[in-house]
Design a protein around this motif. Structure first.
Motif, PDB file in Angstrom:
ATOM      1  N   GLY A 113       0.776  -1.218   0.000  1.00  0.00           N
ATOM      2  CA  GLY A 113       0.000   0.000   0.000  1.00  0.00           C
ATOM      3  C   GLY A 113       0.809   1.269   0.000  1.00  0.00           C
ATOM      4  N   PHE A 114       1.967   1.296  -0.602  1.00  0.00           N
ATOM      5  CA  PHE A 114       2.758   2.518  -0.717  1.00  0.00           C
ATOM      6  C   PHE A 114       1.917   3.620  -1.363  1.00  0.00           C
ATOM      7  CE2 PHE A 114       6.190   4.786  -3.299  1.00  0.00           C
ATOM      8  CZ  PHE A 114       6.566   5.611  -2.255  1.00  0.00           C
ATOM      9  N   SER A 115       2.076   4.859  -0.876  1.00  0.00           N
ATOM     10  CA  SER A 115       1.205   5.958  -1.299  1.00  0.00           C
ATOM     11  C   SER A 115       1.460   6.434  -2.724  1.00  0.00           C
ATOM     12  CB  SER A 115       1.342   7.139  -0.331  1.00  0.00           C
ATOM     13  OG  SER A 115       2.667   7.650  -0.354  1.00  0.00           O
ATOM     14  N   LEU A 125      10.861   8.308   0.906  1.00  0.00           N
ATOM     15  CA  LEU A 125       9.459   8.295   1.331  1.00  0.00           C
ATOM     16  C   LEU A 125       9.030   6.894   1.755  1.00  0.00           C
ATOM     17  CD1 LEU A 125       6.769   9.704   1.761  1.00  0.00           C
ATOM     18  CD2 LEU A 125       6.249   9.332  -0.664  1.00  0.00           C
ATOM     19  N   VAL A 126       9.486   5.870   1.046  1.00  0.00           N
ATOM     20  CA  VAL A 126       9.186   4.486   1.446  1.00  0.00           C
ATOM     21  C   VAL A 126       9.654   4.250   2.871  1.00  0.00           C
ATOM     22  CG1 VAL A 126       9.738   2.061   1.031  1.00  0.00           C
ATOM     23  CG2 VAL A 126       9.254   3.561  -0.893  1.00  0.00           C
ATOM     24  N   ASN A 127      10.885   4.662   3.157  1.00  0.00           N
ATOM     25  CA  ASN A 127      11.448   4.493   4.494  1.00  0.00           C
ATOM     26  C   ASN A 127      10.663   5.292   5.530  1.00  0.00           C
ATOM     27  OD1 ASN A 127      13.792   3.639   6.293  1.00  0.00           O
ATOM     28  ND2 ASN A 127      13.911   5.860   6.481  1.00  0.00           N
ATOM     29  N   PHE A 128      10.291   6.516   5.184  1.00  0.00           N
ATOM     30  CA  PHE A 128       9.536   7.374   6.089  1.00  0.00           C
ATOM     31  C   PHE A 128       8.178   6.767   6.422  1.00  0.00           C
ATOM     32  CE2 PHE A 128       6.684  11.011   6.885  1.00  0.00           C
ATOM     33  CZ  PHE A 128       7.359  11.639   7.931  1.00  0.00           C
ATOM     34  N   ARG A 174       0.766   6.985   5.624  1.00  0.00           N
ATOM     35  CA  ARG A 174       0.354   6.695   4.249  1.00  0.00           C
ATOM     36  C   ARG A 174      -0.976   7.354   3.913  1.00  0.00           C
ATOM     37  NH1 ARG A 174       1.421   0.226   3.817  1.00  0.00           N
ATOM     38  NH2 ARG A 174       3.591   0.239   4.528  1.00  0.00           N
ATOM     39  N   LYS A 175      -1.903   7.308   4.841  1.00  0.00           N
ATOM     40  CA  LYS A 175      -3.203   7.907   4.549  1.00  0.00           C
ATOM     41  C   LYS A 175      -3.092   9.430   4.422  1.00  0.00           C
ATOM     42  CE  LYS A 175      -7.042   5.852   5.948  1.00  0.00           C
ATOM     43  NZ  LYS A 175      -8.105   5.240   6.786  1.00  0.00           N
ATOM     44  N   GLU A 176      -2.219  10.052   5.205  1.00  0.00           N
ATOM     45  CA  GLU A 176      -2.020  11.490   5.063  1.00  0.00           C
ATOM     46  C   GLU A 176      -1.331  11.806   3.739  1.00  0.00           C
ATOM     47  OE1 GLU A 176      -1.937  15.618   5.707  1.00  0.00           O
ATOM     48  OE2 GLU A 176      -3.227  13.999   6.431  1.00  0.00           O
ATOM     49  N   CYS A 177      -0.409  10.960   3.316  1.00  0.00           N
ATOM     50  CA  CYS A 177       0.188  11.136   1.991  1.00  0.00           C
ATOM     51  C   CYS A 177      -0.887  11.101   0.912  1.00  0.00           C
ATOM     52  CB  CYS A 177       1.207  10.027   1.709  1.00  0.00           C
ATOM     53  SG  CYS A 177       2.755  10.162   2.609  1.00  0.00           S
ATOM     54  N   GLN A 213       8.206  17.132   7.969  1.00  0.00           N
ATOM     55  CA  GLN A 213       9.069  16.214   7.232  1.00  0.00           C
ATOM     56  C   GLN A 213       8.288  15.478   6.148  1.00  0.00           C
ATOM     57  OE1 GLN A 213      12.114  16.262   7.163  1.00  0.00           O
ATOM     58  NE2 GLN A 213      12.760  14.353   6.175  1.00  0.00           N
ATOM     59  N   LEU A 214       7.039  15.161   6.423  1.00  0.00           N
ATOM     60  CA  LEU A 214       6.203  14.531   5.404  1.00  0.00           C
ATOM     61  C   LEU A 214       6.074  15.449   4.190  1.00  0.00           C
ATOM     62  CD1 LEU A 214       4.248  12.470   4.267  1.00  0.00           C
ATOM     63  CD2 LEU A 214       2.453  13.448   5.710  1.00  0.00           C
ATOM     64  N   LYS A 215       5.874  16.726   4.425  1.00  0.00           N
ATOM     65  CA  LYS A 215       5.751  17.673   3.316  1.00  0.00           C
ATOM     66  C   LYS A 215       7.038  17.722   2.491  1.00  0.00           C
ATOM     67  CE  LYS A 215       2.311  20.643   5.543  1.00  0.00           C
ATOM     68  NZ  LYS A 215       2.018  21.983   6.120  1.00  0.00           N
ATOM     69  N   ARG A 216       8.190  17.627   3.171  1.00  0.00           N
ATOM     70  CA  ARG A 216       9.469  17.621   2.443  1.00  0.00           C
ATOM     71  C   ARG A 216       9.573  16.395   1.538  1.00  0.00           C
ATOM     72  NH1 ARG A 216      11.483  18.839   7.828  1.00  0.00           N
ATOM     73  NH2 ARG A 216      11.844  21.079   8.024  1.00  0.00           N
ATOM     74  N   HIS A 217       9.191  15.249   2.085  1.00  0.00           N
ATOM     75  CA  HIS A 217       9.269  14.012   1.286  1.00  0.00           C
ATOM     76  C   HIS A 217       8.335  14.069   0.080  1.00  0.00           C
ATOM     77  CE1 HIS A 217      11.988  11.540   3.597  1.00  0.00           C
ATOM     78  NE2 HIS A 217      11.324  11.747   4.718  1.00  0.00           N
ATOM     79  N   LEU A 218       7.126  14.560   0.282  1.00  0.00           N
ATOM     80  CA  LEU A 218       6.174  14.637  -0.808  1.00  0.00           C
ATOM     81  C   LEU A 218       6.647  15.634  -1.888  1.00  0.00           C
ATOM     82  CD1 LEU A 218       2.756  14.548   1.085  1.00  0.00           C
ATOM     83  CD2 LEU A 218       3.731  12.786  -0.387  1.00  0.00           C
TER      84      LEU A 218
END
Length: 290
Positions: free
Chosen positions: A206-208, A238-241, A252-255, A281-286
């Motif tokens: 289920g990767f985003s 991002l996978v690692n995060f 994942r759901k937030e992504c 940090q999520l925003k940086r990855h995206l």
């Protein structure tokens, strides 16, 4: 046998403080999967929070998916006991019909005889093909590769194995060398490249960014290791995060929400929500993947 490639594991979107199933977001999500070129979908798996859904909600999820896309489906069963698994599989058959590529049944015992009898009983009661999921983090059951091979050998209704017992590349290598069924990796794709190198038929996770999974697997098929590595590298941070223990589902759901695929990113209690400290940090990855 299950077709090789990427089988996207579908999240179940919720809305509001009552966490009602959001069928509109679900439809938008599975449409996106279809557009990315996945082989099929896995519905009501761990990422789909199926264990927290009522039977009526499971039916609604399946009906929404079936009505929205034309992909083949693997449908998960949440229980470890035979009788409730049979009930779950029958529900899937009733809604999905001949588009059911396999019922995903978890390993329920480290004893190969107990496991084989369980799988055989499910098949005899339903006639369904079975995808065997070895996911000890969720099931609490740890089985050796040799015992799993012993359990599955000779069961011609088993159409695939989903290997999620770390180290997954080792498990994939052992299973593919001993069984004549496709073996898929999971765990958010964190071991995908190494799993492919050890004989995996693709990914079931289920990767985003399912388009990243598709790009990696297609590159492997056409160009081998170096091509797959090149295709997968942009997604690896991002996978690692996303794979952080305890909050992977919420991340994942937030992504998916930030990608515009879900209206809301809530997870049903008692699952942990996304910590505020991870938002930036999520925003940086995206931003890096986009």
């Amino acid at each position: 046998m299950l077709q090789p490639g990427v089988w996207g594991v579908v999240a179940t979107p919720f809305t509001g403080s009552t966490f009602d199933v959001d069928e509109q977001s679900l439809a938008r999500l599975v449409e996106h999967y279809e557009q990315t070129g996945v082989t099929g979908l896995t519905v009501l798996g761990v990422f789909g929070e199926a264990a927290r859904l009522s039977s009526e909600e499971r039916r609604a999820v399946l009906e929404t998916v079936v009505d929205t896309v034309e992909l083949s489906l693997v449908v998960g069963a949440t229980s470890l006991a035979t009788a409730p698994v049979v009930e779950e599989v029958r529900l899937a058959q009733e809604v999905v019909g001949d588009r059911l590529a396999g019922a995903m049944v978890q390993v329920n015992s480290a004893d190969p005889h107990v496991l084989a009898n369980h799988l055989r009983a499910v098949h005899e009661a339903t006639g369904a093909n079975v995808v065997v999921q070895d996911y000890p983090l969720v099931s609490g059951v740890r089985i050796s590769a040799d015992a799993l091979v012993a359990a599955l050998r000779g069961l011609d209704f088993v159409v695939a194995v989903k290997a999620e017992a770390p180290p997954t590349p080792v498990a994939v290598a052992a299973l593919t060398s001993a069984l004549d069924v496709p073996v898929f990796g999971g765990l958010g794709g964190i071991g995908l490249l190494d799993e492919l190198a050890c004989g995996a038929a693709g990914a079931m996770t289920g990767f985003s960014f399912p388009e990243g999974l598709v790009a990696c697997v297609e590159a492997w098929r056409k160009g081998g290791y170096e091509a797959a590595r090149e295709a997968w590298l942009p997604y690896l941070p991002l996978v690692n995060f996303e794979q952080q223990a305890g909050v992977a589902l919420a991340i994942r759901k937030e992504c998916l929400r930030q990608r515009g695929l879900l209206l809301e990113s809530g997870v049903r209690p008692p699952a942990a929500s996304l910590p505020e400290s991870l938002h930036d940090q999520l925003k940086r990855h995206l931003a890096a993947v986009k």
